[in-house]
Structures are given as C-alpha cells and as structure tokens.
Design a protein around this motif. Structure first.
Motif, PDB file in Angstrom:
ATOM      1  N   SER A 239      -3.357  -8.177  -2.265  1.00 16.39           N
ATOM      2  CA  SER A 239      -2.026  -8.777  -2.385  1.00 16.39           C
ATOM      3  C   SER A 239      -2.052 -10.285  -2.098  1.00 16.39           C
ATOM      4  CB  SER A 239      -1.033  -8.072  -1.454  1.00 16.39           C
ATOM      5  OG  SER A 239      -1.275  -8.463  -0.123  1.00 16.39           O
ATOM      6  N   VAL A 240      -3.036 -10.744  -1.323  1.00 15.49           N
ATOM      7  CA  VAL A 240      -3.125 -12.194  -1.103  1.00 15.49           C
ATOM      8  C   VAL A 240      -4.123 -12.847  -2.048  1.00 15.49           C
ATOM      9  CG1 VAL A 240      -2.464 -12.009   1.329  1.00 15.49           C
ATOM     10  CG2 VAL A 240      -4.893 -12.044   0.718  1.00 15.49           C
ATOM     11  N   GLY A 241      -4.938 -12.003  -2.717  1.00 16.38           N
ATOM     12  CA  GLY A 241      -5.895 -12.542  -3.699  1.00 16.38           C
ATOM     13  C   GLY A 241      -7.253 -12.862  -3.104  1.00 16.38           C
ATOM     14  N   ASP A 242      -8.278 -12.848  -3.972  1.00 14.66           N
ATOM     15  CA  ASP A 242      -9.659 -13.123  -3.543  1.00 14.66           C
ATOM     16  C   ASP A 242      -9.830 -14.553  -3.074  1.00 14.66           C
ATOM     17  OD1 ASP A 242     -10.239 -10.667  -4.419  1.00 14.66           O
ATOM     18  OD2 ASP A 242     -11.385 -11.274  -6.204  1.00 14.66           O
ATOM     19  N   GLU A 243      -8.979 -15.423  -3.600  1.00 10.31           N
ATOM     20  CA  GLU A 243      -9.188 -16.851  -3.370  1.00 10.31           C
ATOM     21  C   GLU A 243      -8.939 -17.229  -1.904  1.00 10.31           C
ATOM     22  OE1 GLU A 243     -10.762 -19.061  -4.777  1.00 10.31           O
ATOM     23  OE2 GLU A 243     -10.013 -20.805  -3.682  1.00 10.31           O
TER      24      GLU A 243
END
Ligand SMILES: [Fe+2]
Ligand SMILES: [Fe+2]
Lengths: 265, 153
Positions: A239-243
């Motif tokens: 939900s927060v992303g891989d980045e």
C-alpha cells in the motif's frame, strides 16, 4: 513465592536490588527498563530459559528476597548463562527484524550528527528534518504501524510487554516532536537532548523486540497465523509501494557517506 | 556401514520408551481426496487459501500424531522424492498452488534420510518460481517418529 511471582518487577527490584543483579546475570535486563510493570512470572516466562536454569533462577530470587527462609535447592545448578541460542524467526517477523537494521544505522549516526550540529554556526534545519522524516515515515509509519496494527493484534495486547512497546513508541514520538521544535527554534541543546533520548530509547527497544518480544510472539503463533501476518504485512508494504523503503535506504547510505567522511576528515 | 541410508534396514521393534495414550478414538483429519501430488489439482476447492502440507510418503507412517499435530486444519499433497517420476510437475503444481490457489502457507514434511531432502528442494523451487510469496516451513521427522527440526525456510 506465589505472591512474589505476581508482583511487578520494578517493585521487587526497588525492595531488593539483588534481584536485579541476579536477573542481569541471566541476560534479563529489567533494571534499566523505563516501565518495570511486568510481573515477575512473565519476566521469567518470556525469556524461555531451559527448565533447570529457570529453577535455579527462581531459587536464587526467592533466597534473595527471603534470606531467612528454608528454600529447597534445585538439583542442578546452572548459574552460568547458556551459550546464546541462534533465534529463528518466522518470515513476517524476520522482515521486521531486517527493518530494524536500517533504523539502527540511523541511530548509529546520531552522535556524529549531533556533533556536526553543535559545531556549526547555524542549525542545519534541513538535515534534522530529513532525519525526522526518516524516523516518522520509515521507522514509525512503515515499521511501527505493522507492529501495532498487525503483529501485536495476534497476542494479548493487554500483556505488559506489549504495553511497554506501545509506551516506547509513544515516548519516541514525543522525543521527535521535541527535536522538530528544537530545529524550528534553532535550539541545539534541545535537539541534542532529544536525538540522544530517541537513540537510547530505540536502541533498547529494538534489542527487546529482537531478543525477547518477537521470539515470544513467534512461539505463540500457529502456522495459519504466520501465513496471515505475512500476507497482511505484504499488503501494508504494497500500500505504500516498493519505492518507499528504497528511498529511505538511499537516504541512510547518503547520510553515512556524508558523515563517515566527516569523521575521516 | 555403507549404502543408501534411505533404504538401510533398521529394526527398532524393541523400543521401550513408549509414552502416550492408546485410549480413545482419534478421528481422521483428512478432508480431501485425492492426495498424491500427481493426482491432485491446484484448482481443487480444498486448496484455495489453505495451509498446505507437502508430506513425504513415509512421514505419515513414522509420525504417531500425524493427524492431530500436522494434518489437522491443512490440505495435503504427498510425494516421494526418491521414487516418483516426473517431479518437474510437482514444482509447477506448487507454483500454481501459491499463485493460483493462493495458499496461506506451505509446510514440507520430510524424513531425516538424505534423499528425502529432495522434496524440500522441490518445495523451495516451486516457491521461488511463484510470483506470490508465502511462508514455507520445513519439518524433519526422525525414523522413529520423533520431530528432529521444525523451521521456517
Ligand atoms: Fe516497536
Ligand atoms: Fe520494531
């Protein structure tokens, strides 16, 4: 002994400091704990000593509290610390342990950062706020939230150990608010006090989680629960992303490059 | 002593340290059919979202409390990494169990003999090929039905 088992550890150590020294010998570091409201029985239970060690420990504690009492001695005396066992974590807990590593890398830089702040004419507000952003976003939002919203929900949240962890998270947040205030006002002493406060707190906190709390939680989880926690943590990460984790890892690497060079100069 | 430990003859019929109870009836915990890895289909409803046990054929015979302690609550596939043919199919099925049936966890149960570790290898390969990630546990059973190790891999 029964009623001592149900007493809070701080109360016991205050009345009988020898108990704190005995616990310390077994690698149970209750003396520096900020809360100390764990019950003696939980303190001993949570450390997963082997039965002989536990019997000896209880014997020595009882002897220390009631020197006059005739306490039967356990048959095997294993006063010495056993060789540290390698802890094997379940996959979702292992991921949280790995996240601690990045947080510890920031904690390790705090003394150098503080030195730099103290030595410069104007407070480098930008640097402080970037560190605060790492702490608030990576350590708190990304990491602590998985503990609070997912992992801790699988054990008795009212248990003292969990309460201590919540309290540590809150104390950490309070330190960081003070750091921000210090940076706004250009108050070096305030920044120093609370960055160090945060560092000491989190160092102990992470050690407690890695060595005591997480293994204690893992021992209670069923295979099904491990699978569920793993999935929920992955969903939270997605939900927060891989980045996000990559970005903060880069931040720490840059910070290390800057300040390790600073030290080398 | 030489030869394959997987097929070496050992007799422990004299074993005396028998704890436990023989009273009461223990119901089967099996909730599906078929169970052999070549026969099962990852699309079967009994795999969807479940905790799956991949058990070496011999393990259920060695382990006295297999049903109660390991099969209960799980779906199962059984295989022999030493004798079965076409084991690439197993790898693909495990991949499909993870990606398509979206199983919750995979527990691979093997005997302590070296050839049985091939099954753990199959489980690992299937899990690595899958794009979804799930926790995989390895349980090693001793020849006399004792649990030698149980760990997440
Ligand atoms: Fe924490
Ligand atoms: Fe943590």
């Amino acid at each position: 002994m029964e009623n001592v088992l149900n007493k809070e550890i701080k109360e016991i150590i205050d009345a009988c400091p020898e108990v704190g020294r005995i616990l310390d010998e077994y690698g149970i570091g209750c003396v520096p704990c900020s809360v100390g409201s764990c019950l003696l029985k939980d303190v001993v239970g949570i450390h997963n000593l082997d039965p002989e060690q536990e019997a000896t420990l209880m014997y020595r504690i009882e002897k220390a509290i009631y020197p006059g009492r005739n306490v039967p001695k356990p048959v095997v005396d294993k006063t010495k610390k056993s060789a540290p066992k390698k802890i094997s974590y379940s996959p979702p807990v292992k991921k949280l342990v790995e996240e601690h590593v990045l947080i510890k890398r920031l904690l390790a830089l705090i003394p150098t950062i503080v030195e730099y702040i103290e030595g410069s004419i104007k407070v480098d507000k930008d640097l402080i706020l970037k560190c605060v952003d790492f702490i608030r976003t990576y350590a708190d939002k990304y990491h602590h939230m998985k503990e609070e919203d997912i992992l801790f929900k699988y054990v008795d949240e009212k248990a003292e150990v969990i309460q201590v962890m919540y309290k540590d998270h809150d104390t950490g947040r309070a330190h960081i608010r003070q750091v921000v205030e210090g940076a706004e006002k250009g108050n070096k002493a305030q920044i120093k006090e609370h960055l160090f406060g945060y560092r000491d707190l989190l160092t102990q906190h992470i050690k407690k989680e890695d060595e005591i709390l997480y293994p204690w939680i893992d021992r209670q989880l069923s295979t099904t629960q491990v699978g569920e926690i793993f999935r929920k943590c992955n969903e939270a990460d997605a939900s927060v992303g891989d980045e996000l984790p990559r970005k903060y890892e880069r931040f720490i690497v840059e910070l290390e490059e800057k300040f390790l060079q600073e030290v080398a100069k | 002593m030489s030869g394959c430990p997987g097929s070496k003859t050992i007799d422990f019929s004299e074993k005396t340290n028998q704890e436990g109870s023989e009273t009461g009836k223990r119901p089967s915990q099996l909730r599906q059919w078929p169970i052999q890895m070549h026969l099962v289909s990852p699309q079967a409803p009994y795999f969807q979202g479940k905790d799956v046990l991949l058990a070496a054929d011999c393990s259920a015979f060695a382990l006295g409390d297999f049903h109660k302690d390991y099969l209960k609550g799980k779906s199962i596939g059984i295989a022999c990494p030493k004798l079965d043919s076409d084991q690439e199919v197993y790898i693909e099925k495990i991949k499909s169990l993870i990606d398509n049936a979206k199983i919750n966890t995979l527990t691979v149960m093997i005997m302590q003999v070296p050839c049985c570790f091939g099954l753990a290898q199959i489980a690992k390969e299937g899990a690595e090929k899958a794009s979804r990630k799930i926790p995989v546990k390895q349980v090693v059973v001793g020849l006399e039905g004792n649990i030698l190790s149980e760990e997440w891999i």
